[in-house]
Design an enzyme around this catalytic site. Structure first.
Site, mmCIF file in Angstrom:
data_model
loop_
_atom_site.group_PDB
_atom_site.id
_atom_site.type_symbol
_atom_site.label_atom_id
_atom_site.label_comp_id
_atom_site.label_asym_id
_atom_site.label_seq_id
_atom_site.Cartn_x
_atom_site.Cartn_y
_atom_site.Cartn_z
ATOM 1 N N GLY A 94 43.483 28.157 9.514
ATOM 2 C CA GLY A 94 43.775 26.728 9.676
ATOM 3 C C GLY A 94 43.283 25.867 8.525
ATOM 4 O O GLY A 94 42.992 26.360 7.421
ATOM 5 N N CYS A 130 40.485 24.202 8.244
ATOM 6 C CA CYS A 130 39.064 24.356 7.895
ATOM 7 C C CYS A 130 38.856 25.421 6.818
ATOM 8 O O CYS A 130 38.278 25.157 5.769
ATOM 9 C CB CYS A 130 38.263 24.691 9.147
ATOM 10 S SG CYS A 130 36.552 25.086 8.790
ATOM 11 N N ALA A 159 55.632 28.752 16.766
ATOM 12 C CA ALA A 159 55.851 28.992 18.193
ATOM 13 C C ALA A 159 56.265 27.688 18.866
ATOM 14 O O ALA A 159 55.751 26.616 18.544
ATOM 15 C CB ALA A 159 54.586 29.532 18.835
ATOM 16 N N GLY A 176 36.844 5.446 2.836
ATOM 17 C CA GLY A 176 35.480 5.922 2.527
ATOM 18 C C GLY A 176 34.840 6.579 3.735
ATOM 19 O O GLY A 176 33.688 6.318 4.062
ATOM 20 N N GLU A 188 37.822 0.864 0.572
ATOM 21 C CA GLU A 188 37.504 1.052 2.004
ATOM 22 C C GLU A 188 37.751 -0.243 2.762
ATOM 23 O O GLU A 188 37.278 -1.310 2.376
ATOM 24 C CB GLU A 188 36.047 1.538 2.142
ATOM 25 C CG GLU A 188 35.428 1.438 3.523
ATOM 26 C CD GLU A 188 36.166 2.184 4.649
ATOM 27 O OE1 GLU A 188 36.513 3.349 4.448
ATOM 28 O OE2 GLU A 188 36.392 1.564 5.703
ATOM 29 N N ALA A 247 35.419 21.249 13.377
ATOM 30 C CA ALA A 247 35.736 22.666 13.542
ATOM 31 C C ALA A 247 34.834 23.335 14.579
ATOM 32 O O ALA A 247 35.306 24.097 15.439
ATOM 33 C CB ALA A 247 35.583 23.370 12.195
ATOM 34 N N HIS A 271 5.397 26.663 6.246
ATOM 35 C CA HIS A 271 5.066 25.707 5.197
ATOM 36 C C HIS A 271 5.199 26.373 3.839
ATOM 37 O O HIS A 271 4.800 27.519 3.700
ATOM 38 C CB HIS A 271 3.622 25.220 5.383
ATOM 39 C CG HIS A 271 3.191 24.257 4.318
ATOM 40 N ND1 HIS A 271 3.653 22.959 4.268
ATOM 41 C CD2 HIS A 271 2.354 24.416 3.260
ATOM 42 C CE1 HIS A 271 3.109 22.345 3.219
ATOM 43 N NE2 HIS A 271 2.325 23.210 2.590
HETATM 44 P P1 NAD Z 1 37.550 9.160 8.701
HETATM 45 O O1 NAD Z 1 37.964 8.609 10.004
HETATM 46 O O2 NAD Z 1 36.256 9.828 8.554
HETATM 47 O O3 NAD Z 1 37.559 7.990 7.606
HETATM 48 C C1 NAD Z 1 38.682 7.186 7.369
HETATM 49 C C2 NAD Z 1 38.210 5.966 6.594
HETATM 50 O O4 NAD Z 1 39.344 5.279 6.120
HETATM 51 C C3 NAD Z 1 37.409 4.993 7.432
HETATM 52 O O5 NAD Z 1 36.248 4.647 6.722
HETATM 53 C C4 NAD Z 1 38.363 3.802 7.600
HETATM 54 O O6 NAD Z 1 37.684 2.572 7.734
HETATM 55 C C5 NAD Z 1 39.161 3.877 6.302
HETATM 56 N N1 NAD Z 1 40.494 3.291 6.327
HETATM 57 C C6 NAD Z 1 41.416 3.353 7.323
HETATM 58 N N2 NAD Z 1 42.559 2.745 6.945
HETATM 59 C C7 NAD Z 1 42.368 2.297 5.663
HETATM 60 C C8 NAD Z 1 43.170 1.616 4.716
HETATM 61 N N3 NAD Z 1 44.419 1.262 5.007
HETATM 62 N N4 NAD Z 1 42.644 1.338 3.491
HETATM 63 C C9 NAD Z 1 41.367 1.703 3.202
HETATM 64 N N5 NAD Z 1 40.552 2.348 4.071
HETATM 65 C C10 NAD Z 1 41.056 2.650 5.287
HETATM 66 O O7 NAD Z 1 38.772 10.104 8.260
HETATM 67 P P2 NAD Z 1 38.902 11.195 7.099
HETATM 68 O O8 NAD Z 1 37.870 11.011 6.056
HETATM 69 O O9 NAD Z 1 40.339 11.152 6.699
HETATM 70 O O10 NAD Z 1 38.595 12.537 7.856
HETATM 71 C C11 NAD Z 1 39.446 12.939 8.935
HETATM 72 C C12 NAD Z 1 38.705 13.772 9.933
HETATM 73 O O11 NAD Z 1 38.383 15.016 9.364
HETATM 74 C C13 NAD Z 1 37.385 13.171 10.377
HETATM 75 O O12 NAD Z 1 37.564 12.369 11.502
HETATM 76 C C14 NAD Z 1 36.597 14.389 10.734
HETATM 77 O O13 NAD Z 1 36.841 14.674 12.090
HETATM 78 C C15 NAD Z 1 37.169 15.491 9.887
HETATM 79 N N6 NAD Z 1 36.262 15.868 8.779
HETATM 80 C C16 NAD Z 1 34.984 16.249 9.059
HETATM 81 C C17 NAD Z 1 34.131 16.610 8.030
HETATM 82 C C18 NAD Z 1 32.728 17.068 8.360
HETATM 83 O O14 NAD Z 1 32.491 17.403 9.511
HETATM 84 N N7 NAD Z 1 31.799 17.077 7.404
HETATM 85 C C19 NAD Z 1 34.558 16.546 6.713
HETATM 86 C C20 NAD Z 1 35.847 16.138 6.455
HETATM 87 C C21 NAD Z 1 36.691 15.808 7.496
#
Ligand code: NAD
Length: 472
Positions: A39, A41, A112, A180, A202, A325, A448
């Protein structure tokens, strides 16, 4: 017609764990994915991003000797770095294929589509043929896809989603990042350390809106120190190519009432759009079974992953937040056990981590969430600047915070910003899940000098017996 006890649609961490667990419990299992097993991830997300983030951290650490007498420049062969990263992904996906086989899971590459209550069609990509398969139970684990912003189609080659950014063949000179959040902050920090000039646009007034300011401010400060620019309260409205082959991105205030509605622009070589992800719940024929979905398209389930159709389960991103994930894998194991007639507990505490610099980790309740739920919380905190191991590793940013119930001492949650926060969060997750108290953690001897001592020291602080720090 081929028959299987369990048909799992989608081979990411949610789907393949469901399949393995169902196989272990004696069920015949067919796992179908329209692409490689693993997938998003394994193939286009967590794993390749962490490979590049770790490499970028190494480059940054060498370039920043920090008064330790290390003075070196680093040459990065990006071709070699990306083929090594692809090798890491291949090794893991081959490993998952092997695990599936060892647990009796049949993997089929194809798309599928459910056609009725107990039958699906698999459109085989290799031969172009369509096979029917009969199943007793089906588990939908079709994941999520990046949301496209109007005017920013991922079909246009300078407009990248996370997959495109992780597949880049060169480090762009100038990278614009829209959003961001998790992906925006992790990848912009990484590209910045590899030499790109990065601007993050952002919508809101700070990065990582899912986390509180005390966790995100150290990340923002470090990003700015690396040279990253932020345009907060802005949205990207369009882009065009300029004569010199560059892109011009236009942005404007997200809230026109601020009076700052004049359009601005910035130049870039590539644009990464990471404004969230949406469920893939429209490709597997769910309409044939009348499966209930919410207004955003997420499949509705109970706490064991069961959908509105009794023998159909949904796990992972397609079943809604948190889209992580490890939550998907845990939910997959639970669903497989329910299908096999066992009585598992639902998925428990789910930690979340962000692989920025410094890292963020959060699990269970924050102080304000604990108050909202009627607890009188007590807080234990330990700053990394008081940790011998952190100082020896040339870092002093951040802290470990434990939130506990003042009456019983039970640890309700914890938040970390700092070195190895992603790893340290595991100990707090164990404490929350097992109902451990501050005394349990404080009286557990930690080796430690280690960063893990910071969790123990935070517990000492919560008991008002701080050893290597002072309580507020
Ligand atoms: P996110 O929801 O983390 O961040 C999206 C950001 O985009 C937010 O800060 C939001 O305010 C901003 N935003 C929305 N519309 C906008 C616009 N029109 N212009 C500018 N900014 C805007 O989503 P993501 O970074 O795309 O990640 C998606 C998903 O992937 C996450 O929800 C998470 O579940 C998963 N993910 C997890 C990890 C981790 O666990 N470390 C890492 C990467 C992704």
């Amino acid at each position: 017609m081929e028959e299987t006890d369990v048909l799992v649609i989608g081979g990411g961490p949610a789907g393949y764990v469901t399949a393995i667990r169902a196989g272990q419990l004696g069920r015949s299992v067919t796992l179908v994915d329209r692409s490689d097993i693993g997938g998003t991830c394994l193939n286009h997300g967590c794993i390749p991003s962490k490979a590049l983030i770790d490499a970028a951290d190494d480059v940054h650490a060498i370039r920043n000797g920090g008064g330790r007498g290390i003075d070196a420049d680093v040459d990065v062969d990006f071709d070699q770095l990306t083929s090594w990263k692809d090798g890491v992904v291949r090794r893991l996906t081959k490993g998952v294929e092997k695990l599936c086989r060892a647990n009796g899971v049949t993997f089929r590459e194809g798309t599928a589509r459910l056609v009725d209550e107990h039958r699906a069609e698999i459109d085989d990509h290799g031969t172009g043929a369509t096979d029917a398969i009969a199943f007793d139970h089906a588990v939908l684990a079709t994941g999520s896809r990046p949301i496209e912003l109007p005017g920013f189609s991922f079909d246009d080659d300078p407009i990248l989603n996370a997959k495109g950014a992780l597949d880049l063949e060169t480090v762009p000179d100038e990278l614009a990042v829209v959003g961001g959040g998790y992906i925006g902050m992790e990848l912009s920090t990484m590209f910045s350390k590899l030499g790109a000039d990065v601007t993050v646009v952002e919508l809101l007034e700070s990065p990582l809106p899912r986390y509180s300011d005390d966790l995100t401010q150290p990340v923002q400060r470090q990003a700015e120190k690396l040279g990253l620019s932020f345009r907060f309260g802005q949205v990207a409205t369009g882009w065009e190519r300029t004569g010199d082959g560059k892109l011009r991105l236009t942005t404007e205030a997200a809230d026109p009432d601020t009076g700052e509605d004049a359009a601005e622009s910035l130049t870039a070589d590539e644009v990464l759009v990471a404004v969230g992800r949406e469920p893939v719940s429209d490709t597997a024929g769910l309409d044939a079974l009348d499966v209930e979905r919410d207004e955003d398209g997420f499949v509705e389930t109970d706490e064991f992953g069961r959908t509105s159709v009794d023998h159909l389960f949904a796990v992972g991103d397609v079943a809604g937040e948190p889209m992580l994930a490890h939550e998907g894998s845990a939910a997959g194991a639970v669903a497989a056990e329910v299908i096999a007639g066992e009585a598992p507990d639902p998925v428990g505490t789910v930690p979340s981590v962000v692989f920025t610099d410094p890292e963020i980790g959060s699990v269970g309740l924050t102080e304000s969430q604990a108050r909202e739920r009627g607890y009188e919380p007590t807080i234990g905190e330990f700053p990394f600047r008081a940790s011998g191991r952190a100082l020896a590793a040339n870092t002093r940013t951040g802290s470990v915070k434990l939130v506990a119930d003042a009456e019983s001492g039970a640890i309700l949650g914890g938040q970390i910003v700092g070195p190895e926060a992603s790893e340290l969060t595991g100990e707090i997750a164990l404490a929350v899940e097992q109902g451990l108290t501050l005394s349990d953690v404080a009286s557990t001897v930690h080796a430690h000098p280690t960063l893990a001592e910071a969790v123990m020291e935070a517990a000492h602080s919560g008991l008002d017996q701080p050893i290597h720090t002072f309580n507020r």
